[in-house]
Design a protein around this motif. Structure first.
Motif, PDB file in Angstrom:
ATOM      1  N   VAL A 168       0.829  -1.202   0.000  1.00 50.25           N
ATOM      2  CA  VAL A 168       0.000   0.000   0.000  1.00 50.25           C
ATOM      3  C   VAL A 168       0.866   1.255   0.000  1.00 50.25           C
ATOM      4  O   VAL A 168       0.488   2.283  -0.575  1.00 50.25           O
ATOM      5  CB  VAL A 168      -0.975  -0.020   1.208  1.00 50.25           C
ATOM      6  CG1 VAL A 168      -0.291   0.371   2.511  1.00 50.25           C
ATOM      7  CG2 VAL A 168      -2.164   0.911   0.943  1.00 50.25           C
ATOM      8  N   ARG A 169       2.047   1.195   0.611  1.00 49.79           N
ATOM      9  CA  ARG A 169       2.943   2.358   0.562  1.00 49.79           C
ATOM     10  C   ARG A 169       3.369   2.639  -0.883  1.00 49.79           C
ATOM     11  O   ARG A 169       3.389   3.802  -1.326  1.00 49.79           O
ATOM     12  CB  ARG A 169       4.170   2.104   1.439  1.00 49.79           C
ATOM     13  CG  ARG A 169       3.901   2.175   2.931  1.00 49.79           C
ATOM     14  CD  ARG A 169       5.199   2.193   3.719  1.00 49.79           C
ATOM     15  NE  ARG A 169       4.961   2.086   5.152  1.00 49.79           N
ATOM     16  CZ  ARG A 169       5.072   0.981   5.851  1.00 49.79           C
ATOM     17  NH1 ARG A 169       5.471  -0.148   5.259  1.00 49.79           N
ATOM     18  NH2 ARG A 169       4.823   0.970   7.153  1.00 49.79           N
ATOM     19  N   ALA A 170       3.734   1.578  -1.597  1.00 49.79           N
ATOM     20  CA  ALA A 170       4.140   1.760  -2.992  1.00 49.79           C
ATOM     21  C   ALA A 170       2.979   2.294  -3.829  1.00 49.79           C
ATOM     22  O   ALA A 170       3.160   3.172  -4.684  1.00 49.79           O
ATOM     23  CB  ALA A 170       4.630   0.426  -3.560  1.00 49.79           C
ATOM     24  N   GLU A 171       1.783   1.776  -3.566  1.00 52.93           N
ATOM     25  CA  GLU A 171       0.598   2.233  -4.295  1.00 52.93           C
ATOM     26  C   GLU A 171       0.323   3.707  -3.995  1.00 52.93           C
ATOM     27  O   GLU A 171       0.008   4.494  -4.903  1.00 52.93           O
ATOM     28  CB  GLU A 171      -0.603   1.370  -3.893  1.00 52.93           C
ATOM     29  CG  GLU A 171      -1.867   1.686  -4.683  1.00 52.93           C
ATOM     30  CD  GLU A 171      -3.049   0.824  -4.234  1.00 52.93           C
ATOM     31  OE1 GLU A 171      -4.154   1.052  -4.751  1.00 52.93           O
ATOM     32  OE2 GLU A 171      -2.856  -0.051  -3.358  1.00 52.93           O
ATOM     33  N   ARG A 204      -3.214   4.686  10.001  1.00 46.51           N
ATOM     34  CA  ARG A 204      -1.898   5.231  10.368  1.00 46.51           C
ATOM     35  C   ARG A 204      -0.888   5.004   9.245  1.00 46.51           C
ATOM     36  O   ARG A 204      -0.072   5.876   8.943  1.00 46.51           O
ATOM     37  CB  ARG A 204      -1.407   4.580  11.652  1.00 46.51           C
ATOM     38  CG  ARG A 204      -2.155   5.027  12.902  1.00 46.51           C
ATOM     39  CD  ARG A 204      -1.522   4.444  14.138  1.00 46.51           C
ATOM     40  NE  ARG A 204      -2.216   4.852  15.347  1.00 46.51           N
ATOM     41  CZ  ARG A 204      -1.856   4.501  16.576  1.00 46.51           C
ATOM     42  NH1 ARG A 204      -0.792   3.721  16.756  1.00 46.51           N
ATOM     43  NH2 ARG A 204      -2.544   4.914  17.620  1.00 46.51           N
ATOM     44  N   VAL A 205      -0.941   3.819   8.656  1.00 52.20           N
ATOM     45  CA  VAL A 205      -0.020   3.495   7.560  1.00 52.20           C
ATOM     46  C   VAL A 205      -0.294   4.399   6.369  1.00 52.20           C
ATOM     47  O   VAL A 205       0.624   4.943   5.740  1.00 52.20           O
ATOM     48  CB  VAL A 205      -0.155   2.010   7.163  1.00 52.20           C
ATOM     49  CG1 VAL A 205       0.693   1.701   5.921  1.00 52.20           C
ATOM     50  CG2 VAL A 205       0.260   1.112   8.317  1.00 52.20           C
ATOM     51  N   ILE A 206      -1.569   4.592   6.060  1.00 51.51           N
ATOM     52  CA  ILE A 206      -1.934   5.430   4.909  1.00 51.51           C
ATOM     53  C   ILE A 206      -1.492   6.873   5.124  1.00 51.51           C
ATOM     54  O   ILE A 206      -0.863   7.487   4.249  1.00 51.51           O
ATOM     55  CB  ILE A 206      -3.459   5.366   4.666  1.00 51.51           C
ATOM     56  CG1 ILE A 206      -3.852   3.960   4.196  1.00 51.51           C
ATOM     57  CG2 ILE A 206      -3.889   6.404   3.636  1.00 51.51           C
ATOM     58  CD1 ILE A 206      -5.352   3.747   4.087  1.00 51.51           C
ATOM     59  N   ASP A 212       4.988  10.831   3.673  1.00 47.48           N
ATOM     60  CA  ASP A 212       6.320  10.514   3.147  1.00 47.48           C
ATOM     61  C   ASP A 212       6.406  10.792   1.651  1.00 47.48           C
ATOM     62  O   ASP A 212       7.405  11.339   1.164  1.00 47.48           O
ATOM     63  CB  ASP A 212       6.658   9.047   3.420  1.00 47.48           C
ATOM     64  CG  ASP A 212       6.869   8.763   4.898  1.00 47.48           C
ATOM     65  OD1 ASP A 212       7.030   9.722   5.665  1.00 47.48           O
ATOM     66  OD2 ASP A 212       6.871   7.567   5.284  1.00 47.48           O
ATOM     67  N   ALA A 213       5.350  10.412   0.923  1.00 44.46           N
ATOM     68  CA  ALA A 213       5.365  10.611  -0.528  1.00 44.46           C
ATOM     69  C   ALA A 213       5.360  12.103  -0.873  1.00 44.46           C
ATOM     70  O   ALA A 213       6.061  12.548  -1.790  1.00 44.46           O
ATOM     71  CB  ALA A 213       4.154   9.919  -1.157  1.00 44.46           C
TER      72      ALA A 213
END
Length: 237
Positions: A168-171, A204-206, A212-213
């Motif tokens: 999901v981070r890469a997405e 939280r991850v999203i 970060d992005a």
């Protein structure tokens, strides 16, 4: 007396009729009580006579029934009655049960060792269900194998969860860059709405991945970039 089934002891019959002891019943109905006593004694002799044949048949059964099960079949109060009337057969059956238990234990150990080679590692709950055993059986007989199986599954779950976070981070990074290139502010709600339906929805991850992005975009543009830094902040979006 008219019943074809087992006759209970006289004291139990007396209790059902409201007598404290069977002596009163014997005084009131001596002949009937005598006949009942004779039937009860006959039943007892029949049960005792059936002990040896029942134990011999049990030795041929697979799986071997327990001594308690055999006693229940014969209507006996306890398995010790079997030993009193057929000690040799009792010992044979007990030894057979012990052998069967050791065989089952060895087979279960082999199965549990094979589980350690499975991929993906199954959960302990699924292992118990597959082999028809309880947690207490495995934990008592093979505590180390139980811990290892549980540890492998837990590690697998953690790896899977981390893999989903990485995906999901890469997405999210790709969505942020796409929105930015289109001149659209990559806010958290906008990015979230563009995630795949099966993507991780751990907020939280999203949120961290979006921050970060966007920070990477700021770094890529450099300190003197012509676009205002405010564009990259979530609040104005």
């Amino acid at each position: 007396m008219a019943s074809d089934g087992p006759i209970p002891p006289l004291d139990r019959i007396a209790a059902t009729l409201g007598y404290a002891v069977d002596g009163s019943l014997r005084q009131k109905l001596p002949e009937l009580c005598h006949a009942l006593s004779a039937r009860i004694a006959e039943q007892k002799r029949a049960r005792v006579a059936a002990i040896e044949p029942s134990l011999e048949l049990a030795l041929q059964e697979t799986p071997t029934p327990s001594l308690k099960q055999i006693a229940k079949r014969l209507g006996l109060s306890a398995a010790c009655v079997l030993k009193a009337h057929a000690p040799a057969l009792y010992d044979q059956l007990k030894a057979r049960r012990q052998t069967d238990a050791e065989t089952c234990r060895a087979e279960l150990r082999t199965k549990l060792l094979a589980v350690l080679e499975e991929s993906p590692p199954p959960s302990l709950k699924s292992v118990y269900a597959r082999f028809g055993v309880t947690e207490s059986i495995v934990n008592t007989s093979f505590p180390e194998l139980r811990r290892e199986i549980g540890s492998r599954h837990l590690q697998y779950q953690r790896q899977q969860a981390q893999g989903r976070r990485d995906e999901v981070r890469a997405e999210i990074h790709e969505i942020v860059r796409t929105l930015h290139a289109q001149g659209i502010c990559p806010s958290v709600p906008r990015v979230t709405s563009r995630l795949k339906s099966d993507s991780l929805r751990e907020w939280r991850v999203i949120g961290k991945a979006v921050d970060d992005a966007r920070a990477e975009l700021t770094t890529d543009r450099g300190a003197d970039a012509p676009v205002a830094h405010d564009v990259l902040r979530p609040a104005p979006c």
